[in-house]
Scaffold this motif. Structure first.
Motif, mmCIF file in Angstrom:
data_model
loop_
_atom_site.group_PDB
_atom_site.id
_atom_site.type_symbol
_atom_site.label_atom_id
_atom_site.label_comp_id
_atom_site.label_asym_id
_atom_site.label_seq_id
_atom_site.Cartn_x
_atom_site.Cartn_y
_atom_site.Cartn_z
ATOM 1 N N ASP A 60 -80.716 13.702 7.201
ATOM 2 C CA ASP A 60 -82.101 14.115 6.882
ATOM 3 C C ASP A 60 -82.889 14.194 8.183
ATOM 4 N N GLY A 61 -82.755 15.311 8.878
ATOM 5 C CA GLY A 61 -83.406 15.490 10.174
ATOM 6 C C GLY A 61 -84.903 15.671 10.100
ATOM 7 N N GLY A 62 -85.453 15.759 8.924
ATOM 8 C CA GLY A 62 -86.897 15.952 8.809
ATOM 9 C C GLY A 62 -87.659 14.672 8.536
ATOM 10 N N ASN A 63 -87.004 13.533 8.602
ATOM 11 C CA ASN A 63 -87.653 12.256 8.305
ATOM 12 C C ASN A 63 -88.090 11.594 9.609
ATOM 13 N N ALA A 64 -89.396 11.510 9.833
ATOM 14 C CA ALA A 64 -89.929 10.951 11.081
ATOM 15 C C ALA A 64 -89.521 9.496 11.269
ATOM 16 N N LEU A 65 -89.477 8.723 10.186
ATOM 17 C CA LEU A 65 -89.146 7.302 10.293
ATOM 18 C C LEU A 65 -87.725 7.108 10.799
ATOM 19 N N TYR A 66 -86.811 8.003 10.333
ATOM 20 C CA TYR A 66 -85.426 7.893 10.795
ATOM 21 C C TYR A 66 -85.357 8.090 12.316
#
Length: 761
Positions: free
Chosen positions: A69-75
C-alpha cells in the motif's frame, strides 16, 4: 480481508497499546500466516519489532507494507523511522519525504526527517523540520528532545536548556531527556545541575557510557579527581573502542598528577584509532608533553615530529624547540642544550608561526632551563618575543585599570598553587597580613577542592574570585576587578599564569621568587627580592625592575609543634651517618656529583639519602652516578616518595642536610630550619641559588654557608662526624629561627612598595 483477520488484528492492536509487544507480535504473525499480503498486519508487525529493537526484522515487514500500500503516509513514516534507526539516514530521509508528500501534517515523518537530516550534517534544515513538527504537536516530547539536542550541538546551549526543560516537565522519567539537558547545562557552566541529571540517568541506566563520560568531565571541571577518574574509567570500560573516552581519562589523570596513568590512557586512545599519531593530534601532543615534562627529549621530539602536516604543526615545532632534559649529564651537555635552544628560537622567530591558544596547545615556559646554573634572561626574553609574535592575542591590554582612587588600594594575588603546596605556604601570609585599612585584597583561585591552606587563603582574603580555565575569559575576569596592583607569586611554575602575565591587566604588575627566574615579560614591572637574595649587580639578570625589600621575602607562619617519626619508625639505619639531600632530582646539577663523592670519601661511614621524585629521573641520575661516582654510588640511597610528616622525620633524623647548589631549597629550608636540622648551602650568583643563604643571614647563622665546594664538603663532614658540634648547631638554629617566622617588617615593606608603585603608575 476476512472478518476473522479484522478481529485478530484488533486483538493484536489491543495488546500493542497495552505494551504487550510479544503477544501483539504473535497475533500479527497469525494474521499473516493466513493472509501474507495483509498490509496492516505487515505494518503493525514491523512497528512492534521496531519497538523491541529488532530493527532488521522490522524493516522487512515495513518495506512489505509499503509495497502492498504505497499510498499510506503512516507506512512510509514508520519505514523512515526504521531506516533511521538502522543507520541509513539517506534512505530514511527519502521515505520521510514520501510520507510528507502524502500527508504534510504527519508529525512522525517531520520528526524523523529532522533526525535524518541531522545525522547527515544538514543541521539548519533539521531544525526547521523539528520546529514544523512542534507547531503541529507543541508537547511532542521526542521532538522537543531532538530539537534540544540539536540546539546544544550547534552551540545554542541556552535555547537547548529551555526546550529540554519543557520536555522534562512533560516526561520527567525519561533518561534521554535528562542526558541531553545535562550536556547543555555542562556547556552553560551549570555543573552541579548537570551532575544531578547525569546521576539520575545512571541510576536508571548504569551501563550508559556517554553519561559516565559526561559525569566524569563535569566532576573534572571542579577538579574533583577522586570522583571524576572512576567515572571516566567506567566510561572507557563500557566503550573500550571510544578514543574520546580514553582521551578524557588521560586528561583527568594528567590534571591529578598521575602521569603514568595518563600516558596509558592516551596510548589506548591512539590504539582505538590504529595507533595513527596524526589521527588524534591532541592525544599525540599530550603524550609529547608528558615526555617533555619528564625530560625525555628524544621521545618528546619524535612525538612532536609526527604532527608535521597537521593543524598542530606550529605548536609541535615550538614544543620541539623548547624540550629540555630534566636530568643533565654534564656541563658539556648544558652548553650543547643551550646552544641548540638559542639557535632553534632564532629560527622560529624568523618563521611565521601561528598559535591560536598556547595554553590549549600545552605550551609553556622554559621550566628546566632554570636548573642549568646560568643566566637565563636572554632566553626568557627571546621566548616571550616568540610567543607574542606567534599569538598576538597574548598582548592584551585592559581598557580600564585601577580602582578609581578609593581609600584602599585594590590588590590581587594570582597563582594556580594557592593550596597545600610550596607556593601556598610561602605566600598565604602576604594575602592575610596586608593591613586592611589600606588594602582590599582579592585572591584569584582555580577550581580544585579545598585543603587547609586553600581554606585559610579563602577565609583571609577580602574576596576570592574563580578564574576560568581559558585565557580570554580569565583576562576578562581580572579586568573587571579594576585592580591597582596585580601580584603573580610564581610566574614560570605553571603555563596558564605564565601566559596570563603577557597581558596588561593592572597599572602595576609584579612577581617574586616563587619561581626564582626573570619572566622576560615587558608587562611585568617589578620582581620582589631582598639584598641577601639578590646583591648589587643582580639587576642585570632581570627584565623587571628589581625591588629589594629589607628581609627574606615571605611572611611564613610558624608551623604547628609536631613530633616526627624517628629513624627506627622510618626504617633508617641507626649506626650510620646519614647525609640527606631531599630536593627534587632535577635540581642535581652535574657539578654536585663531585661534591657528593668527596663527602662520601671523607666519611666512610656516611650515606647520602635522596628521594625518588620520579622513577624516570632516578634512572637517569643513577646512570650519571655510574659514570661520575663509580666508587661510592652504592652509598647513595633512594627513598620512596613520602608524605610530609615522613619527609620531616627524615630531615630531623639525618645528621646533616645537603642543600643543592645552583638551585637551592626555599620552602624546604624554612621547614627544616623549624625542625632545627642543619643544612649546608653553597650560594651561587643567581636568585635561585641564594635563598637558603639569605635565610641563614637573617638568622645570623653564617656557619652553614659555604664559600666554595671544598668548604661545603668540610662543613658537611665536620657536622657529620662531630656530635657535639652538631648538637650545638641544632641548638643555635632553634634559638634563632624566630627571626624567619611571622615577620611584620616584611609586610610593612611590601605595603610601602605597593603604595609607592601604585602612586607612580
Amino acid at each position: 480481508m476476512t472478518t476473522s483477520d479484522q478481529a485478530l488484528t484488533a486483538a493484536g492492536i489491543e495488546y500493542h497499546r497495552a505494551g504487550r509487544l510479544r503477544e501483539a507480535e504473535a497475533v500479527y504473525r497469525r494474521v499473516l500466516g493466513a493472509s501474507p499480503r495483509h498490509p496492516d498486519a505487515q505494518h503493525l508487525l514491523g512497528v512492534a519489532l521496531l519497538q523491541q529493537g529488532r530493527t532488521e526484522e522490522a524493516l522487512q515487514h515495513l518495506r512489505t507494507a509499503v509495497l502492498l500500500d504505497g499510498g499510506n503516509a503512516l507506512y512510509h513514516a514508520n519505514l523512515a523511522e526504521g531506516l533511521r534507526r538502522a543507520g541509513k539516514p539517506g534512505e530514511a530521509e527519502a521515505s520521510a519525504r514520501r510520507a510528507l508528500a502524502l500527508d504534510g501534517r504527519n508529525v512522525g515523518a517531520l520528526n524523523c526527517l529532522g533526525a535524518a537530516c541531522q545525522a547527515q550534517g544538514k543541521l539548519d534544515e533539521a531544525a526547521g523540520h523539528y520546529r514544523k513538527a512542534l507547531k503541529l504537536d507543541p508537547n511532542g516530547v521526542e521532538i522537543l528532545n531532538n530539537l534540544g539536542g540539536l540546539l546544544r550541538q550547534t552551540g545554542r546551549a541556552g535555547e537547548a536548556e529551555k526546550v529540554l526543560g519543557k520536555a522534562l516537565k512533560l516526561a520527567p522519567g525519561q533518561p534521554d531527556i535528562r542526558f541531553n539537558l545535562a550536556l547543555a547545562q555542562l556547556i552553560l557552566g551549570k555543573g552541579r545541575e548537570s551532575e544531578e541529571h547525569l546521576r539520575a540517568v545512571l541510576a536508571v541506566r548504569p551501563d550508559h557510557a556517554e553519561a559516565w563520560n559526561a559525569l566524569g568531565n563535569a566532576l573534572l571541571r571542579r577538579s574533583v579527581w577522586a570522583e571524576a577518574i572512576p567515572a571516566l574509567v567506567r566510561a572507557a570500560e563500557l566503550a573500550p573502542g571510544n578514543a574520546a573516552f580514553h582521551q578524557a581519562l588521560g586528561v583527568a589523570y594528567q590534571e591529578a598528577g598521575k602521569t603514568d596513568e595518563a600516558a596509558a590512557a592516551y596510548e589506548k586512545a591512539l590504539a582505538a584509532k590504529d595507533g595513527d599519531l596524526t589521527v588524534l593530534p591532541a592525544v599525540t601532543l599530550a603524550l609529547g608533553r608528558i615526555a617533555k615534562t619528564q625530560g625525555d627529549v628524544d621521545r618528546a621530539c619524535r612525538l612532536f615530529a609526527a604532527l608535521a602536516g597537521t593543524d598542530r604543526n606550529d605548536a609541535a615545532r615550538l614544543h620541539r624547540a623548547t624540550a629540555l632534559p630534566a636530568i643533565l649529564q654534564s656541563e658539556t651537555e648544558i652548553d650543547a642544550v643551550r646552544a641548540r635552544l638559542d639557535a632553534d628560537l632564532d629560527a622560529l622567530l624568523d618563521t611565521r608561526l601561528k598559535i591560536d591558544d598556547p595554553f590549549a596547545d600545552a605550551l609553556g615556559p622554559l621550566f628546566y632551563l632554570a636548573y642549568h646554573g646560568r643566566d637565563d634572561r636572554p632566553f626568557q626574553e627571546k621566548l616571550a618575543r616568540l610567543y607574542r609574535q606567534a599569538c598576538p592575542s597574548l598582548s592584551y591590554t585592559a581598557r580600564k585599570m585601577g580602582g578609581g582612587g578609593g581609600k584602599r588600594l585594590k590588590v590581587g594575588f594570582v597563582s594556580r598553587h594557592f593550596h597545600s603546596h610550596t607556593i601556598g605556604k610561602l605566600y598565604r601570609g602576604f594575602v592575610a597580613e596586608l593591613p586592611r585599612d589600606r588594602f582590599e585584597v582579592t585572591t584569584f583561585l582555580f577550581a580544585r577542592p579545598d585543603d587547609p591552606v586553600r581554606a585559610f587563603i579563602r577565609e583571609r582574603s577580602d574576596r576570592t574570585v574563580a578564574l576560568p580555565e581559558t585565557l580570554a575569559d580569565a583576562r576578562r575576569v581580572l579586568e573587571a576587578e579594576r585592580l591597582d596592583v596585580l601580584f603573580y607569586t610564581d610566574i614560570g611554575m605553571d603555563p596558564f599564569t605564565y601566559f596570563l602575565a603577557f597581558a596588561r591587566l593592572a597599572p602595576v604588575q609584579c612577581t617574586t621568587w616563587g619561581h626564582p627566574v626573570t619572566t622576560g615579560l615587558d608587562t611585568m614591572d617589578y620582581f620582589l627580592s631582598s639584598p641577601a637574595i639578590d646583591p648589587a649587580g643582580n639587576e642585570a639578570h632581570f627584565t623587571e625592575t628589581l625591588v629589594r625589600l629589607r628581609d627574606f621575602t615571605t611572611y611564613y607562619y610558624r608551623p604547628e609543634p609536631e613530633t616526627w617519626p624517628d629513624r627506627a619508625a622510618l626504617g633508617l639505619p641507626e649506626d650510620e651517618r646519614l647525609y640527606a639531600c631531599l630536593q627534587t632530582l632535577f635540581k642535581f646539577h652535574p657539578s654536585f656529583d663531585s661534591v657528593m663523592g668527596d663527602i662520601l670519601r671523607a666519611d666512610s661511614k656516611g650515606r647520602i639519602l635522596l628521594i625518588e621524585s620520579s622513577p624516570v629521573w632516578r634512572a637517569m641520575l643513577e646512570g650519571r652516578f655510574a659514570r661520575t661516582l663509580p666508587d661510592v654510588r652504592d652509598r647513595i640511597v633512594f627513598l620512596r616518595r613520602m608524605p610530609i610528616r615522613d619527609f620531616m622525620g627524615v630531615a630531623a633524623s639525618a645528621d646533616v642536610l645537603l642543600d643543592t647548589p645552583h638551585f637551592c631549597g626555599g620552602n624546604s629550608t624554612l621547614e627544616t630550619v623549624w625542625a632545627g636540622a642543619p643544612a649546608v648551602t653553597l650560594p651561587s650568583a643567581f636568585t635561585r641559588g641564594r635563598l637558603s643563604s639569605a635565610i641563614y643571614e637573617q638568622m645570623r647563622v653564617g656557619d652553614l654557608v659555604a664559600r666554595d665546594e671544598a668548604d661545603y664538603v668540610a662543613k658537611v663532614v665536620g657536622l657529620g662526624v662531630d656530635p657535639d658540634r652538631n648538637r650545638a648547631m641544632r641548638a643555635r638554629i632553634l634559638e634563632r629561627r624566630d627571626a624567619l617566622f611571622e615577620n611584620r617588617r616584611i609586610v610593612e615593606d611590601l605595603a610601602a612598595f605597593m603604595e609607592g608603585a601604585a602612586g607612580k603608575a
